[in-house]
Motif scaffolding. Structure first.
Motif, short mmCIF file in Angstrom:
data_model
loop_
_atom_site.label_atom_id
_atom_site.label_comp_id
_atom_site.label_asym_id
_atom_site.label_seq_id
_atom_site.Cartn_x
_atom_site.Cartn_y
_atom_site.Cartn_z
N TYR A 35 21.13 96.87 25.89
CA TYR A 35 22.32 97.58 26.37
C TYR A 35 23.29 98.48 25.26
CZ TYR A 35 21.57 95.79 30.98
OH TYR A 35 20.83 95.65 32.45
N PHE A 90 24.01 95.48 22.79
CA PHE A 90 23.68 94.11 23.29
C PHE A 90 22.20 93.71 23.74
CE2 PHE A 90 27.81 91.94 23.23
CZ PHE A 90 28.86 92.90 23.49
N PHE A 108 22.75 87.12 27.31
CA PHE A 108 23.34 87.96 26.13
C PHE A 108 23.58 87.40 24.85
CE2 PHE A 108 24.12 92.09 28.29
CZ PHE A 108 24.12 91.86 29.76
N GLY A 109 23.09 88.07 23.99
CA GLY A 109 23.53 87.93 22.64
C GLY A 109 24.86 88.34 22.15
N GLU A 110 25.44 88.12 21.16
CA GLU A 110 26.85 88.21 20.47
C GLU A 110 26.87 89.61 20.28
OE1 GLU A 110 27.71 85.05 21.85
OE2 GLU A 110 29.22 85.92 20.69
N TYR B 36 29.52 89.38 36.15
CA TYR B 36 29.49 88.93 34.90
C TYR B 36 31.22 88.97 34.46
CZ TYR B 36 24.63 88.89 34.31
OH TYR B 36 23.25 88.53 34.70
N GLN B 38 33.41 89.20 30.76
CA GLN B 38 33.10 89.47 29.15
C GLN B 38 34.52 89.24 28.37
OE1 GLN B 38 32.08 93.35 27.94
NE2 GLN B 38 31.11 92.33 26.26
N SER B 41 34.65 90.60 22.12
CA SER B 41 33.66 90.21 21.07
C SER B 41 32.72 89.34 21.25
CB SER B 41 34.63 89.82 19.80
OG SER B 41 35.35 90.82 19.17
N GLN B 42 32.55 89.29 22.69
CA GLN B 42 31.23 88.49 23.10
C GLN B 42 30.56 89.16 24.02
OE1 GLN B 42 32.66 84.67 24.77
NE2 GLN B 42 34.32 84.17 23.19
N GLY B 43 29.26 88.61 24.36
CA GLY B 43 28.39 89.24 25.20
C GLY B 43 28.82 88.77 26.66
N PRO B 44 28.43 89.42 27.63
CA PRO B 44 28.65 89.11 29.11
C PRO B 44 28.15 87.98 29.45
CG PRO B 44 28.23 91.34 29.05
CD PRO B 44 27.76 90.99 27.75
N PHE B 46 27.21 85.31 32.81
CA PHE B 46 26.82 85.12 34.23
C PHE B 46 28.19 84.42 35.11
CE2 PHE B 46 24.29 84.94 37.89
CZ PHE B 46 24.50 83.70 38.52
N TYR B 87 32.35 92.50 35.52
CA TYR B 87 31.48 93.39 35.58
C TYR B 87 30.63 93.19 37.07
CZ TYR B 87 31.91 95.61 30.96
OH TYR B 87 32.49 96.04 29.93
N LEU B 95 19.52 95.54 35.75
CA LEU B 95 20.70 95.63 36.14
C LEU B 95 21.50 96.72 35.78
CD1 LEU B 95 22.07 91.91 35.94
CD2 LEU B 95 20.68 93.06 37.76
N THR B 96 22.06 97.22 36.70
CA THR B 96 22.90 98.53 36.45
C THR B 96 24.56 97.82 36.40
OG1 THR B 96 21.58 100.18 37.49
CG2 THR B 96 23.78 100.68 37.24
N PHE B 97 25.12 97.98 35.35
CA PHE B 97 26.59 97.35 35.32
C PHE B 97 27.56 98.41 35.65
CE2 PHE B 97 26.47 93.48 33.04
CZ PHE B 97 25.17 93.37 32.70
N GLY B 98 28.51 97.91 36.58
CA GLY B 98 29.76 98.96 36.69
C GLY B 98 30.31 99.06 35.37
N LYS B 99 31.63 99.87 35.43
CA LYS B 99 32.26 100.13 34.25
C LYS B 99 33.25 98.91 33.85
CE LYS B 99 32.06 105.06 34.55
NZ LYS B 99 32.53 106.23 34.35
#
Lengths: 117, 107
Positions: A35, A90, A108-110, B36, B38, B41-44, B46, B87, B95-99
Motif C-alpha cells: 500500500y 506499507f 502491517f509493517g512499519e 484499523y 493508526q 509513524s506506525q502501520g495501521p 487491526f 480507518y 481491503l479498500t481503505f477509507g481516507k
C-alpha cells in the motif's frame, strides 16, 4: 507483533532512478500487499500477492511492479521513480481463510518513506 | 473496489463514548467491514471486524445494519491514548481503505 520487516525504512532518490523496496515476513502468511499512504488519500493498494509468483494489481499499480519468488519476500519496484511516487509505503500480510480467525485482518509493517527529488 | 466514506475528523473528551460512522453503499456480498487504528509513524493496527449485526471485543464494538451500507465503530470511554486516525475498510482478501477519521481526544 507479526514478523514483518520492511527495508529500507527511509530512502531519498532522484527522478528516473530505479528503486526496490523489500518486505520480509516470518509468519508464512499466504497474502502479501503493498500500500501507499499519502495525505488526503488514506491507504491505497498498489499490488498484492496470493502466493509465490501469483500477483495482481491494486487500484494504483501504474509505475510499479512486484515480484514474489518465495513465500517470505515481496518486492516492490519502481522502474523509473517520479516525484509523484514520493510516499510512505506499507507492506502488509494476511492469511484469509487460513490461520487467522478474522478474514481480512492485515498485519502491517512499519513503513518505508520514499522521497523522489 | 468498494468505496468507503467516513468523517475527516472528530473531537471528544476523555471518558466519553465515541461513535464513528462509515458508509459503504456498494459493498459486495462477500465483503467484511474492518476497522484499523493508526498512530503517527506506525502501520495501521487491526481493531475489529464484522459482517453484519454487532460485534464486540475488548476495545470496541462494531454495529452493522441489515442492509450493510454503513457501519459504526464505537469506542467506549476514550482516553488520550485513543487519539489516532481510524480507518474503515471493506473487502475480503483485499481491503479498500477509507481516507480515515482523525480522532482527537482532549482532557
Amino acid at each position: 507483533d507479526a514478523g514483518i520487516t520492511q527495508s529500507p525504512r527511509h530512502k531519498v532518490t532522484e527522478t528516473g532512478t530505479p528503486v526496490t523496496l523489500r518486505c520480509h515476513q516470518t509468519e508464512n502468511h499466504r497474502y502479501m500487499y503493498w500500500y501507499r499512504q499519502d495525505p488526503g488519500h488514506g491507504l491505497r493498494l498498489i499490488h498484492y500477492s496470493y502466493g509465490v509468483k501469483d500477483t495482481d494489481k491494486g487500484e494504483v499499480s501504474d509505475g510499479y511492479s512486484v515480484s514474489r519468488s518465495k513465500t517470505e519476500d515481496f518486492l516492490l519496484t519502481l522502474e523509473s521513480a517520479t516525484s509523484s511516487q514520493t510516499s510512505v509505503y506499507f507492506c502488509a500480510i494476511s492469511d484469509p481463510g487460513g490461520q487467522l480467525a478474522n478474514t481480512g485482518e492485515l498485519f502491517f509493517g512499519e513503513g518505508s518513506r520514499l522521497t523522489v527529488l | 473496489l468498494a468505496k468507503t466514506t467516513q468523517p475527516i475528523s472528530m473531537d471528544s473528551y476523555e471518558g466519553q463514548e465515541v461513535n464513528i460512522t462509515c458508509s459503504h453503499n456498494n459493498i459486495a456480498t462477500n465483503d467484511y467491514i474492518t476497522w484499523y487504528q493508526q498512530f503517527p509513524s506506525q502501520g495501521p493496527r487491526f481493531i475489529i471486524q464484522g459482517y453484519k449485526t454487532k460485534v464486540t471485543n475488548e476495545v470496541a464494538s462494531l454495529f452493522i445494519p441489515a442492509d450493510r451500507k454503513s457501519s459504526t465503530l464505537s469506542l467506549p470511554r476514550v482516553s488520550l491514548s485513543d487519539t489516532a486516525v481510524y480507518y474503515c475498510c471493506s473487502g475480503y482478501s483485499t481491503l479498500t481503505f477509507g481516507k480515515g477519521t482523525m480522532l482527537l481526544v482532549s482532557p
